[in-house]
Design a protein around this motif. Structure first.
Motif, PDB file in Angstrom:
ATOM      1  N   HIS A 148      72.548   2.045   4.150  1.00 38.59           N
ATOM      2  CA  HIS A 148      72.410   3.226   5.021  1.00 38.59           C
ATOM      3  C   HIS A 148      71.220   4.137   4.727  1.00 38.59           C
ATOM      4  O   HIS A 148      70.907   4.992   5.547  1.00 38.59           O
ATOM      5  CB  HIS A 148      73.719   4.018   5.092  1.00 38.59           C
ATOM      6  CG  HIS A 148      74.096   4.759   3.856  1.00 38.59           C
ATOM      7  ND1 HIS A 148      74.837   5.916   3.887  1.00 38.59           N
ATOM      8  CD2 HIS A 148      73.852   4.507   2.542  1.00 38.59           C
ATOM      9  CE1 HIS A 148      75.035   6.346   2.663  1.00 38.59           C
ATOM     10  NE2 HIS A 148      74.458   5.514   1.826  1.00 38.59           N
ATOM     11  N   HIS A 149      70.552   3.955   3.567  1.00 40.22           N
ATOM     12  CA  HIS A 149      69.344   4.755   3.316  1.00 40.22           C
ATOM     13  C   HIS A 149      68.063   4.050   3.784  1.00 40.22           C
ATOM     14  O   HIS A 149      67.002   4.669   3.784  1.00 40.22           O
ATOM     15  CB  HIS A 149      69.199   5.059   1.821  1.00 40.22           C
ATOM     16  CG  HIS A 149      70.317   5.869   1.248  1.00 40.22           C
ATOM     17  ND1 HIS A 149      70.700   7.087   1.776  1.00 40.22           N
ATOM     18  CD2 HIS A 149      71.150   5.644   0.194  1.00 40.22           C
ATOM     19  CE1 HIS A 149      71.719   7.577   1.059  1.00 40.22           C
ATOM     20  NE2 HIS A 149      72.014   6.718   0.104  1.00 40.22           N
ATOM     21  N   TYR A 203      81.051   3.856  -7.065  1.00 44.52           N
ATOM     22  CA  TYR A 203      80.527   3.406  -8.356  1.00 44.52           C
ATOM     23  C   TYR A 203      81.497   3.494  -9.521  1.00 44.52           C
ATOM     24  O   TYR A 203      81.084   3.309 -10.657  1.00 44.52           O
ATOM     25  CB  TYR A 203      79.235   4.179  -8.651  1.00 44.52           C
ATOM     26  CG  TYR A 203      78.244   4.002  -7.520  1.00 44.52           C
ATOM     27  CD1 TYR A 203      77.546   2.805  -7.391  1.00 44.52           C
ATOM     28  CD2 TYR A 203      78.070   4.971  -6.533  1.00 44.52           C
ATOM     29  CE1 TYR A 203      76.675   2.599  -6.328  1.00 44.52           C
ATOM     30  CE2 TYR A 203      77.207   4.777  -5.466  1.00 44.52           C
ATOM     31  CZ  TYR A 203      76.520   3.596  -5.370  1.00 44.52           C
ATOM     32  OH  TYR A 203      75.681   3.384  -4.317  1.00 44.52           O
TER      33      TYR A 203
HETATM   34  C1  9RB Z   1      65.568  11.058  -7.211  1.00 46.41           C
HETATM   35  C2  9RB Z   1      66.238   9.990  -7.750  1.00 46.41           C
HETATM   36  C3  9RB Z   1      69.509   8.966  -6.489  1.00 46.41           C
HETATM   37  C4  9RB Z   1      69.303   7.850  -5.697  1.00 46.41           C
HETATM   38  C5  9RB Z   1      70.369   7.230  -5.038  1.00 46.41           C
HETATM   39  C6  9RB Z   1      71.644   7.733  -5.166  1.00 46.41           C
HETATM   40  C7  9RB Z   1      72.818   7.156  -4.489  1.00 46.41           C
HETATM   41  C8  9RB Z   1      72.787   6.340  -3.452  1.00 46.41           C
HETATM   42  C9  9RB Z   1      74.004   5.898  -2.780  1.00 46.41           C
HETATM   43  C10 9RB Z   1      71.844   8.836  -5.966  1.00 46.41           C
HETATM   44  C11 9RB Z   1      70.796   9.449  -6.605  1.00 46.41           C
HETATM   45  C12 9RB Z   1      65.634   9.709  -8.947  1.00 46.41           C
HETATM   46  C13 9RB Z   1      65.842  11.729  -5.916  1.00 46.41           C
HETATM   47  C14 9RB Z   1      65.993   8.634  -9.882  1.00 46.41           C
HETATM   48  O1  9RB Z   1      75.028   5.613  -3.315  1.00 46.41           O
HETATM   49  N1  9RB Z   1      73.976   5.882  -1.473  1.00 46.41           N
HETATM   50  O2  9RB Z   1      75.064   5.626  -0.720  1.00 46.41           O
HETATM   51  N2  9RB Z   1      68.480   9.649  -7.165  1.00 46.41           N
HETATM   52  N3  9RB Z   1      67.270   9.319  -7.163  1.00 46.41           N
HETATM   53  N4  9RB Z   1      64.639  10.559  -9.154  1.00 46.41           N
HETATM   54  N5  9RB Z   1      64.587  11.382  -8.113  1.00 46.41           N
HETATM   55  C15 9RB Z   1      63.612  12.430  -7.975  1.00 46.41           C
END
Ligand code: 9RB
Ligand code: ZN
Length: 371
Positions: free
Chosen positions: A142-143, A312
């Protein structure tokens, strides 16, 4: 009710590597190798619980097939598909596009199979082989944006299935309901200007992606009004999710009258998730599913396809997955041992700040033309 079920062992072979949750190991920065958050455990354990509980005998197993490049390209740019394919040929694999979504060698084939499984689920529901279906796929979708993957997603499985339903199966209006705890930004982006696809995302406010999924994102041009966001405060439990469904999601679906409903079904709004701060129980997911089925029975002969997204906690998620699948087919197997614990958490019922947030989101309903 007959429920189609799709899973393939290859989904467990998608390899995001030895990240410490999100970050590449680097002893110089103090980052010790571990496992990527999006490892196979939750998905594999849902499938194994489906088998061990006996629920598998109540489901109609549908084989997954890989989506073709032509099918993937209905949503994604040729360059994105070509890049994922090329990186997938390398012994070291590649990354979906944001540096936190690695995949191993052969990852293209697994991602194409995940997209194809959702296509196959939609085909089975649309040709009447089953009433509804669950595609337990990995990697999630979805992303993923037309030009690049992100947030553990390579291809947007749900968006590809929507376009398939429209181009091949004669369906016009589709609603996508996304209850993963993160904003369904990729799906929203694909259909942002399209009044034939209503995207509804109910998520924890401003978690991932940051600054995405606010109330001000409502669609554009002819699609204005057909992107709906329900950002919820942290700590929202079963009561808040029920109120969001009854106040925003279901009325939106009833106004829009889709011919098919797709659900981006994540379990990371669950009460024990490491990446979300919500409190939904397995009974909460049971209810989200039942309410969706109710609306689907009213508007589209019950045609609902759920595609797996996030979630998760490997101990808890399988019981949430089981609850959803049981609701889809009307069976009951084993009890969720976590339920007494998480259902008793203070704040499971609707809280004032949640009501206000949901009531604000409901103001956008008027823009959906009643069919
Ligand atoms: C950011 C980072 C995240 C990336 C993906 C998820 C979950 C996805 C999911 C959570 C945190 C990092 C913005 C590493 O379950 N979707 O349904 N964080 N990602 N560094 N930065 C700046
Ligand atoms: Zn998520």
């Amino acid at each position: 009710m007959t429920t189609g079920y799709l899973y393939h062992e290859l989904f467990g072979w998608h390899d995001p590597g030895n990240q410490a949750g999100l970050f590449p190991p680097d002893p110089r920065r103090g980052v010790q190798p571990l496992r990527h958050f999006e490892n196979a455990d939750t998905k594999r354990r849902i499938h194994e619980l489906v088998v061990v509980s006996g629920l598998i005998d109540e489901l109609v197993r549908i084989p997954a097939r890989p989506a073709t490049q032509e099918e993937i390209r209905r949503v994604h740019h040729r360059e994105h598909v070509a890049r994922i394919r090329a990186e997938s040929e390398r012994p070291s694999g590649g990354d979906a596009g944001d540096g936190i979504s690695p995949f191993g060698s052969g990852g293209f084939e697994i991602a194409a199979l995940a997209a194809g499984a959702v296509l196959a689920a939609v085909e089975a529901v649309c040709d009447g082989r089953v009433d509804n279906a669950y595609a337990l796929v990995r990697p999630p979708g979805h992303h993923a944006l037309p030009a690049n993957g992100m947030g553990f997603c390579l291809f947007n499985n749900v968006a590809i299935a929507v376009r398939h339903a429209q181009k091949v199966l004669g369906v016009r209006r589709v609603a996508v309901l996304d209850w993963d705890v993160h904003h369904g930004n990729g799906t929203q982006a694909v259909f942002y200007s399209d009044p034939d696809v209503l995207t509804i995302s109910i998520h924890q406010d401003n978690v991932f992606p940051v600054d995405s999924g606010g109330l001000d994102e409502r669609g554009a041009g002819p699609g204005l009004g057909y992107a709906l966001n329900v950002p919820l405060p942290p700590g929202t439990g079963d009561g808040g999710y029920r109120y969001a469904m009854e106040t925003v999601c279901l009325p939106a679906i009833r106004r829009f009258r889709p011919e098919l409903i797709l659900v981006a079904c994540g379990f990371d709004a669950g009460a024990m998730d490491p990446l979300g701060r919500q409190m939904v129980t397995s009974d909460g997911f049971r209810e989200l599913t039942a309410l969706t089925l109710q609306a689907a029975a009213e508007v589209c002969d019950g045609r609902v396809v759920l595609a797996h997204e996030g979630g998760y906690n490997p101990a808890f998620v399988p019981f949430c997955g089981l609850a959803v699948l049981e609701t889809l087919c009307g069976a009951k197997t084993v009890d969720d041992p976590f339920l007494p614990l998480v259902a008793a958490m203070a704040g499971q019922e609707l809280q004032p700040a949640q009501r206000e947030a949901i009531d604000r989101a409901a103001q956008a309903l008027a823009d959906i033309e009643t069919r």
